[in-house]
Design a protein around this motif. Structure first.
Motif, PDB file in Angstrom:
ATOM      1  N   HIS A   1      89.494  91.773 -27.209  1.00 23.12           N
ATOM      2  CA  HIS A   1      88.849  90.593 -26.593  1.00 23.12           C
ATOM      3  C   HIS A   1      89.455  89.345 -27.204  1.00 23.12           C
TER       4      HIS A   1
ATOM      5  N   ALA B   1      87.795  86.524 -29.486  1.00 20.50           N
ATOM      6  CA  ALA B   1      86.467  86.955 -29.965  1.00 20.50           C
ATOM      7  C   ALA B   1      86.308  86.619 -31.440  1.00 20.50           C
TER       8      ALA B   1
ATOM      9  N   GLU C   1      81.955  81.476 -24.964  1.00 14.99           N
ATOM     10  CA  GLU C   1      82.491  82.039 -26.221  1.00 14.99           C
ATOM     11  C   GLU C   1      82.193  83.534 -26.289  1.00 14.99           C
ATOM     12  N   THR C   2      83.023  84.246 -27.054  1.00 11.80           N
ATOM     13  CA  THR C   2      82.812  85.693 -27.235  1.00 11.80           C
ATOM     14  C   THR C   2      82.522  85.959 -28.708  1.00 11.80           C
ATOM     15  N   TRP C   3      81.422  86.666 -28.953  1.00  9.64           N
ATOM     16  CA  TRP C   3      81.040  87.011 -30.333  1.00  9.64           C
ATOM     17  C   TRP C   3      80.765  88.507 -30.429  1.00  9.64           C
TER      18      TRP C   3
ATOM     19  N   GLN D   1      72.206  89.565 -26.127  1.00 17.86           N
ATOM     20  CA  GLN D   1      72.855  89.617 -24.795  1.00 17.86           C
ATOM     21  C   GLN D   1      71.869  89.156 -23.721  1.00 17.86           C
TER      22      GLN D   1
ATOM     23  N   GLU E   1      79.338  85.647 -24.341  1.00 18.95           N
ATOM     24  CA  GLU E   1      79.670  87.077 -24.265  1.00 18.95           C
ATOM     25  C   GLU E   1      79.368  87.699 -25.632  1.00 18.95           C
TER      26      GLU E   1
ATOM     27  N   LEU F   1      79.042  91.081 -27.927  1.00 21.41           N
ATOM     28  CA  LEU F   1      79.540  92.464 -27.946  1.00 21.41           C
ATOM     29  C   LEU F   1      79.054  93.172 -29.210  1.00 21.41           C
TER      30      LEU F   1
END
Ligand code: 13P
Ligand code: SF4
Length: 377
Positions: free
Chosen positions: A257, A260, A296-298, A311, A318, A320
């Motif tokens: 990702h 991330a 943002e992806t975390w 979530q 995002e 995960l």
């Protein structure tokens, strides 16, 4: 001599009663969510200000949805101390409910919906075993002032022991302040039971070269010479949910990702914390996602229910699980089945107190001292 390594613990845990409803009266075992939810709501309405429901971040959705407060163990202990309800219903594990009983007034009653919710890590430092270790450690360094600190994840008798030896309790959000408090008063710290939180805290204080590990299950794992040389002695306990994460998981999630970032709990191994972008208690993990920009992806290195809540609560980010499907839920937290919540609440409405957590009076007083010291640091 019994030896315990990660593999043995996991084998033991597979025998842990999982999701058992057997302590419940039969009519509660088969309740579906649609039958249960209105019954819980009706019981809470009926109890009104008499009851407050606290929910740890690792509890299932069906518990946190009914909680008046959701938070980490530190926030919940403060909420318990402030509560003036007659009944504190604790969605969490035994050591948290014990702490609530110690902190609340004598006329308040703490209820743990299921008595099976016992944290395996808290069980790794039994007070008798710690007593024996204390004798060896203090004999190894007779001229040193050693201050014992126990993580909140421990039983009341161990908290009482720490207070009796001039020590205190800490949580994952204030461990560094508890260490500073101890070093203002002594020369060395014995930290129980989580070696990873101990090592991560030592690192945060720039004391990473001062750490020794004391393995009470292994004669070769306790070296009195190391005690003399080291300022921080960490008990060899751990949480199997957090120990599961590896530095490879961090690397993999960043590869899979792009962009991330990674936030982990300080019960994770040192190398995982080192590889992550942010480390902190479950409330720090929540704040990280709450303040993230949309898109943002975390990736999250902690118990899976909290990842799932985040979530749900923050669809704009995002979120995960750090090791995908291999992320674990906590067996102990999971024992609080919502059908137990329905049962204890309806029993209260009927005038019957079930699953009361009551710490013995002598332990309560001393453990209270250790907790008060923590609330003051
Ligand atoms: P917090 O102190 O972050 O609530 O964590 C408690 C716990 O049990 C973590 O495994
Ligand atoms: Fe204990 Fe780990 Fe569960 Fe926390 S997540 S309650 S430390 S077993």
């Amino acid at each position: 001599m019994v030896t315990m390594d990660t593999a043995d613990i996991e084998t033991d845990l597979s025998l842990f009663k999982y999701d058992t409803l057997e302590q419940l009266p039969p009519e509660y075992r088969t309740l579906s969510e649609s039958e249960r939810t209105p019954r819980i709501e009706a019981a809470l309405d009926e109890l009104g200000d008499e009851a407050v429901v606290l929910g740890h971040n690792y509890q299932r959705r069906e518990i946190v949805e009914h909680a008046d407060f959701v938070g980490d163990s530190y926030e919940l202990s403060k909420r318990a101390a402030e509560a003036d309800a007659e009944y504190v219903i604790f969605g969490g594990v035994t050591f948290m409910a014990e702490s609530a009983d110690i902190i609340t007034d004598d006329d308040q009653t703490v209820i743990l919906p299921s008595m099976e919710a016992s944290c395996p890590m808290a069980g790794m430092a039994e007070a008798l075993q710690v007593d024996a270790a204390w004798a060896e450690i203090t004999a190894a360094a007779p001229d040193a002032e050693i201050i014992p600190i126990t993580y909140m994840n421990s039983y009341a008798d161990l908290k009482a022991f720490c207070a009796s030896q001039g020590g205190l309790v800490c949580t994952s959000s204030n461990a560094h302040r508890a260490f500073e408090w101890a070093f203002e008063r002594g020369d060395k710290v014995l930290f129980l039971p989580d070696k990873h939180l101990g090592e991560n805290t030592a690192h945060r204080l720039g004391m990473e070269d001062e750490v020794a590990t004391w393995d009470p299950w292994d004669p070769a794992g306790k070296d009195p010479d190391e005690v003399v040389e080291s300022d921080i002695i960490c008990w060899d306990g751990y949480c199997q949910v957090h120990e599961r994460f590896t530095a490879e998981h961090v690397e993999q999630v960043r590869e899979d990702h792009r962009g991330a970032r990674v936030v982990v709990h300080p019960e994770c191994r040192r190398e995982v914390v080192e590889a992550a972008d942010v480390v902190g208690s479950t409330s720090t993990i929540c704040e990280t996602i709450e303040t993230a920009d949309p898109g943002e992806t975390w990736a999250i290195g902690t118990e899976i229910h909290l990842t799932e809540h985040l979530q749900r609560w923050h669809p704009e980010v995002e979120v995960l699980p750090l090791c995908g499907d291999a992320c674990m839920d906590c067996n102990a937290m999971r024992q609080i089945d919502p059908n137990y919540l329905a049962w204890v609440l309806e029993e209260l409405v009927a005038g019957r107190e079930r699953n009361v957590i009551e710490v013995a009076a002598d332990e309560k007083e001393l453990a209270g001292v250790a907790l008060e010291r923590m609330l003051e640091v």
